[in-house]
Design an enzyme around this catalytic site. Structure first.
Site, mmCIF file in Angstrom:
data_model
loop_
_atom_site.group_PDB
_atom_site.id
_atom_site.type_symbol
_atom_site.label_atom_id
_atom_site.label_comp_id
_atom_site.label_asym_id
_atom_site.label_seq_id
_atom_site.Cartn_x
_atom_site.Cartn_y
_atom_site.Cartn_z
ATOM 1 N N GLU A 9 0.841 -1.200 0.000
ATOM 2 C CA GLU A 9 0.000 0.000 0.000
ATOM 3 C C GLU A 9 0.877 1.252 0.000
ATOM 4 O O GLU A 9 2.040 1.208 0.433
ATOM 5 C CB GLU A 9 -0.871 -0.051 1.272
ATOM 6 N N ASN B 6 -12.348 -1.208 -0.678
ATOM 7 C CA ASN B 6 -11.610 -1.837 0.415
ATOM 8 C C ASN B 6 -12.269 -1.474 1.739
ATOM 9 O O ASN B 6 -12.559 -0.298 1.989
ATOM 10 C CB ASN B 6 -10.165 -1.323 0.433
ATOM 11 N N GLU B 7 -12.487 -2.453 2.564
ATOM 12 C CA GLU B 7 -13.055 -2.229 3.899
ATOM 13 C C GLU B 7 -14.165 -1.171 3.854
ATOM 14 O O GLU B 7 -14.119 -0.152 4.558
ATOM 15 C CB GLU B 7 -11.954 -1.865 4.914
ATOM 16 N N TYR C 251 -6.278 -9.529 11.182
ATOM 17 C CA TYR C 251 -4.929 -9.290 11.702
ATOM 18 C C TYR C 251 -4.753 -9.987 13.050
ATOM 19 O O TYR C 251 -5.678 -10.001 13.872
ATOM 20 C CB TYR C 251 -4.683 -7.789 11.879
ATOM 21 N N GLU D 64 -5.810 -9.299 3.283
ATOM 22 C CA GLU D 64 -4.987 -8.652 4.318
ATOM 23 C C GLU D 64 -4.916 -9.604 5.502
ATOM 24 O O GLU D 64 -5.960 -9.941 6.082
ATOM 25 C CB GLU D 64 -5.579 -7.310 4.744
ATOM 26 N N GLN E 260 2.278 -6.265 5.273
ATOM 27 C CA GLN E 260 2.490 -5.860 3.896
ATOM 28 C C GLN E 260 3.927 -6.182 3.491
ATOM 29 O O GLN E 260 4.753 -6.408 4.380
ATOM 30 C CB GLN E 260 2.214 -4.381 3.741
HETATM 31 O O1 AHR Z 1 -2.801 -2.775 6.220
HETATM 32 C C1 AHR Z 1 -3.116 -1.596 6.905
HETATM 33 C C2 AHR Z 1 -4.588 -1.254 6.841
HETATM 34 O O2 AHR Z 1 -5.336 -2.209 7.508
HETATM 35 C C3 AHR Z 1 -5.201 -1.228 5.466
HETATM 36 O O3 AHR Z 1 -4.998 -0.032 4.804
HETATM 37 C C4 AHR Z 1 -6.657 -1.413 5.765
HETATM 38 O O4 AHR Z 1 -7.350 -2.018 4.701
HETATM 39 C C5 AHR Z 1 -6.655 -2.241 7.023
HETATM 40 O O5 AHR Z 1 -7.505 -1.725 7.986
#
Ligand code: AHR
Length: 500
Positions: free
Chosen positions: A26, A173-174, A241, A298, A347
């Protein structure tokens, strides 16, 4: 009997798409700028502006697909600002990530060039949150239209005669969060509308990815979006995450953590399995054939930023704990390869669970990089059925599996056994029966990644502190492999019986 693993080498499950080993880069912190793009005039050795050391390292791990430009950035990215002569490109503020100036020097042409250099598929995420349908539609026309059209002509003026091949395209995205704070009903309608104008030109065929649930286990999102738009999508994304602490109150340090934080990190990484099962069950309702891929675009660890760095840059160190998290995820993805068609670690460079860290001209490979390198043998191999009966790993009140495992068979009939010992204090011993293979006539090779301290990591002074080594702590007893794994280790054992 505990600590026994049985791999049925003739019971083949789904193909493990190589795209499970995908990446996400990103416009965030030093991920793109410095991490990948340094510009042609940089003293850092580069090819057309892309740094050579990073390019070489990424080629080694066979990056199959790269997602770009975001993330949250995607929903405020206006692609037209990033094409044409660089000196004329519009400067903007990257409001999500550190409030720094984005000069748009890395745009569509530079991204597509990077993908060509890496030999990977581009995966572009379009702007639904603050962009128009026309803008999204014209981006696809710009990239893929062959012949005479306003956007294709502009692309040619900007130096690219032939259209690019573009398969993967994400519609927002999101959208439940940074991409517009939408309700699933509203997003489902917007998805239906935007994707209509994401056209297939010539023989280019786009695999359309709808925005899925994330951060929380929002099963209602999956239900509503699937119900209202499943026939219009090829993939549905999922973000998750591994955060040992609390997202807002403190996620935990990447290097200074307690035994309990180790265990909780393992537990949270294992949660990916439950998420795939539960979201998968909802998807099965509308898509029993499993045509639609779950695209986990992600995933990875998210810790507090390194002290002294811009908190908006999400720069964190990477230890043997991250290596375990990566191995656990890959084993889960392999075991769900029928539904998980792609995954993209967040990332690639200098951001969150990165493969590579840079400091100016210096570069290091993280423990996570080494797991990607060791596990790449599984790309496009077929997952095998694995049964195991294993001791638990107990720490305080947590009871976790002691190991994580998956197995695959590649195109040369070589079987790869992917192992991780989650316990950071005590190793383990176990047997592996490879049904359908004769170990006496097989060639066996092993690689291991482990460390003596739970926070072992590589630094610019000691870039090879954590690195893979040959693994040979196994014997053949009664036709079975008898293996000893040290604590906090990741290992791949490859068994080659030769031609049958
Ligand atoms: O990867 C960091 C962020 O995490 C991304 O921009 C977003 O899509 C997610 O919340």
């Amino acid at each position: 009997m505990t600590n026994q693993i049985i791999i049925n080498t003739d019971v083949e499950k789904s193909k493990i798409s190589r795209h499970i080993y995908g990446h996400f880069a990103e416009h965030l912190g030093r991920g793109i700028y410095e991490g990948i793009w340094v510009g042609e005039d940089s003293p850092i050795p580069n090819t057309n502006g892309i740094r050579n050391d990073v390019l070489k390292a990424l080629k080694q791990i066979k990056v199959p697909v790269l997602r770009w430009p975001g993330g949250c950035f995607a929903d405020e990215y206006h692609w037209k600002d990033g094409v044409g002569p660089r000196e004329n490109r519009k400067r903007m503020i990257n409001t999500h990530w550190g409030g720094v100036v984005e000069n748009n020097h890395f745009g569509t042409h530079e991204f597509m060039m990077l993908c060509e250099m890496l030999g990977c598929e581009p995966y572009i995420c379009g702007n639904v949150g603050s962009g128009t349908v026309q803008e999204m539609s014209e981006w696809v026309e710009y990239m893929t239209f062959d012949g005479e059209s306003p956007m294709a002509n502009w692309r040619k003026e900007n130096g690219r005669e032939q259209p690019w091949k573009l398969k993967y395209f994400g519609v927002g995205n999101e959208s439940w969060g940074c991409g517009g704070n939408m309700r699933p009903e509203y997003y489902a309608d917007l998805y239906r509308r935007y994707q209509t104008f994401v056209r297939n030109y010539g023989d280019n065929r786009i695999y359309k990815i709808a925005g899925g649930a994330g951060v929380v286990d929002d099963y209602n999102w999956t239900e509503v979006v699937m119900k209202n738009a499943h026939w219009l999508m090829d993939g549905l994304s999922l973000h998750y995450y591994t955060i040992p602490g609390d997202f807002l109150l403190g996620k935990g340090s990447s290097t200074e953590f307690t035994d309990d934080e180790w265990t909780i990190t393992m537990k949270k990484a294992l949660y990916m399995d439950e998420l795939i099962k539960k979201h998968g069950t909802i998807m099965d309702k509308y898509d029993p054939e499993k045509r639609i891929g779950l695209i986990i675009d992600e995933w990875g660890t998210w810790f507090d930023p390194e002290p002294g760095t811009n908190p908006g840059f999400l720069y964190q160190q990477n230890t043997i704990r991250d290596a375990l998290v990566a191995a656990i995820h890959f084993n889960i993805f392999h075991n769900h390869a029928d539904r998980v068609h792609m995954a993209n670690i967040a990332q690639t460079i200098n951001v969150l669970q990165a493969m590579i860290l840079t400091e100016g001209e210096k570069m290091l490979l993280t423990p996570t990089y080494h797991v990607f390198d060791m596990f790449k043998v599984n790309q496009d191999a077929v997952a095998l059925a694995v049964d195991n009966n294993f001791e638990e790993y107990q720490s305080k009140n947590e009871h976790l599996p002691k190991i994580s495992i998956s197995a695959s068979k590649d195109g040369h009939n070589k079987v790869h056994i992917n192992l991780a010992c989650l316990d950071h204090l005590e190793g383990t011993e176990f047997s592996i029966e490879l049904r359908g293979m004769n170990l006496d006539r097989a060639t066996i090779n092993g690689t291991i990644l482990t460390a003596d301290e739970k926070n072992a990591h590589n630094t610019f002074e000691h870039p090879d502190y954590v690195k893979p080594a040959i693994f040979d702590n196994y014997t053949i007893k009664n036709g079975k492999l008898s293996v000893k794994l040290p604590p906090m280790s990741v290992a791949v054992i490859s068994v080659d019986e030769g031609e049958k």
